[in-house]
Design a protein around this motif. Structure first.
Motif, PDB file in Angstrom:
ATOM      1  N   ASP A   1      -1.251   8.286  -2.947  1.00 46.29           N
ATOM      2  CA  ASP A   1      -2.398   8.616  -1.845  1.00 46.29           C
ATOM      3  C   ASP A   1      -3.311   9.446  -2.780  1.00 46.29           C
ATOM      4  O   ASP A   1      -4.498   9.716  -2.237  1.00 46.29           O
ATOM      5  N   ASP A   2      -2.674  10.183  -3.706  1.00 47.77           N
ATOM      6  CA  ASP A   2      -3.243  11.492  -4.103  1.00 47.77           C
ATOM      7  C   ASP A   2      -4.343  10.987  -5.180  1.00 47.77           C
ATOM      8  O   ASP A   2      -4.037  10.840  -6.250  1.00 47.77           O
ATOM      9  N   GLY A   3      -5.802  11.242  -4.936  1.00 51.65           N
ATOM     10  CA  GLY A   3      -6.609  10.624  -5.708  1.00 51.65           C
ATOM     11  C   GLY A   3      -7.942  11.893  -5.760  1.00 51.65           C
ATOM     12  O   GLY A   3      -7.852  13.024  -5.002  1.00 51.65           O
TER      13      GLY A   3
ATOM     14  N   THR B   1      -8.348   0.602   6.580  1.00 48.68           N
ATOM     15  CA  THR B   1      -7.436  -0.104   5.702  1.00 48.68           C
ATOM     16  C   THR B   1      -6.563  -0.925   6.617  1.00 48.68           C
ATOM     17  O   THR B   1      -6.505  -2.149   6.303  1.00 48.68           O
TER      18      THR B   1
ATOM     19  N   GLU C   1     -10.112   6.367   6.515  1.00 52.42           N
ATOM     20  CA  GLU C   1      -9.660   5.379   5.558  1.00 52.42           C
ATOM     21  C   GLU C   1      -8.452   4.580   6.043  1.00 52.42           C
ATOM     22  O   GLU C   1      -8.467   3.458   5.856  1.00 52.42           O
ATOM     23  N   ASP C   2      -7.311   5.251   6.401  1.00 51.99           N
ATOM     24  CA  ASP C   2      -6.298   4.532   7.046  1.00 51.99           C
ATOM     25  C   ASP C   2      -6.625   3.566   8.152  1.00 51.99           C
ATOM     26  O   ASP C   2      -6.055   2.591   8.033  1.00 51.99           O
TER      27      ASP C   2
ATOM     28  N   ARG D   1       0.891  -1.086   0.033  1.00 55.16           N
ATOM     29  CA  ARG D   1       0.029  -0.075  -0.038  1.00 55.16           C
ATOM     30  C   ARG D   1       0.973   1.366   0.103  1.00 55.16           C
ATOM     31  O   ARG D   1       0.523   2.278  -0.615  1.00 55.16           O
TER      32      ARG D   1
ATOM     33  N   ILE E   1     -10.700  11.398  -4.478  1.00 52.26           N
ATOM     34  CA  ILE E   1     -11.589  11.274  -3.280  1.00 52.26           C
ATOM     35  C   ILE E   1     -10.398  10.928  -2.098  1.00 52.26           C
ATOM     36  O   ILE E   1      -9.776   9.458  -2.139  1.00 52.26           O
ATOM     37  N   ASN E   2     -10.161  11.203  -0.938  1.00 50.62           N
ATOM     38  CA  ASN E   2      -9.420  11.163  -0.035  1.00 50.62           C
ATOM     39  C   ASN E   2     -10.030  10.779   1.306  1.00 50.62           C
ATOM     40  O   ASN E   2     -10.775  11.661   1.818  1.00 50.62           O
ATOM     41  N   GLY E   3      -9.915   9.622   1.650  1.00 54.92           N
ATOM     42  CA  GLY E   3     -10.778   9.101   2.936  1.00 54.92           C
ATOM     43  C   GLY E   3     -10.129   9.705   4.114  1.00 54.92           C
ATOM     44  O   GLY E   3     -10.641   9.477   5.229  1.00 54.92           O
ATOM     45  N   GLY E   4      -8.991  10.096   4.306  1.00 50.43           N
ATOM     46  CA  GLY E   4      -8.197  10.711   5.279  1.00 50.43           C
ATOM     47  C   GLY E   4      -7.690   9.509   6.481  1.00 50.43           C
ATOM     48  O   GLY E   4      -7.442   8.641   6.224  1.00 50.43           O
ATOM     49  N   TYR E   5      -8.029   9.987   7.693  1.00 43.71           N
ATOM     50  CA  TYR E   5      -7.634   9.302   8.961  1.00 43.71           C
ATOM     51  C   TYR E   5      -8.499   8.004   8.892  1.00 43.71           C
ATOM     52  O   TYR E   5      -7.937   6.856   9.170  1.00 43.71           O
TER      53      TYR E   5
END
Length: 114
Positions: free
Chosen positions: A69-71, A83, A79-80, A64, A73-77
């Motif tokens: 990471d730059d897309g 994941t 998402e981390d 990963r 939509i960023n899910g931020g914290y």
């Protein structure tokens, strides 16, 4: 106020993540201690399974890290966190299946002297 709460949550998450890594390593150490004391096949299998689970989790994390990471939509914290939890669950389940099951068997054969 809200920024402080997010910061506190992130700090708590990091602390919990570090503690869970220590627990995983502690469980592995306990299983190896059981093996040394009792020389039980089940303890050896459990230790190998724990090792393979940690190995898979580290592998997912490394993979990963290679993806940008730059897309859009960023899910931020959140998402981390999700994941990381997903990787942990997949690695625990996956360490007993497919190719990893064969690797577990080969490690067992080598360590048990079969």
């Amino acid at each position: 106020m809200e920024i402080n709460n997010i910061s506190n949550i992130q700090n708590q998450y990091e602390q919990t993540r570090q503690e869970s890594e220590q627990i995983d390593a502690g469980e592995l150490n306990d299983n190896l201690t059981k093996l040394a004391a009792n020389n039980e096949d089940e303890a050896l299998k459990a230790a190998i399974n724990d090792f393979m689970s940690i190995f898979m989790q580290q592998m997912f994390q490394s993979m990963r890290n290679t993806v940008p990471d730059d897309g859009i939509i960023n899910g931020g914290y959140a998402e981390d966190v999700f994941t990381e939890m997903l990787d942990e669950e997949i690695s625990q389940t996956g360490s007993e299946q497919g190719l990893f099951k064969d690797i577990n068997r080969q490690i067992y054969q080598q360590l048990s002297g079969e």
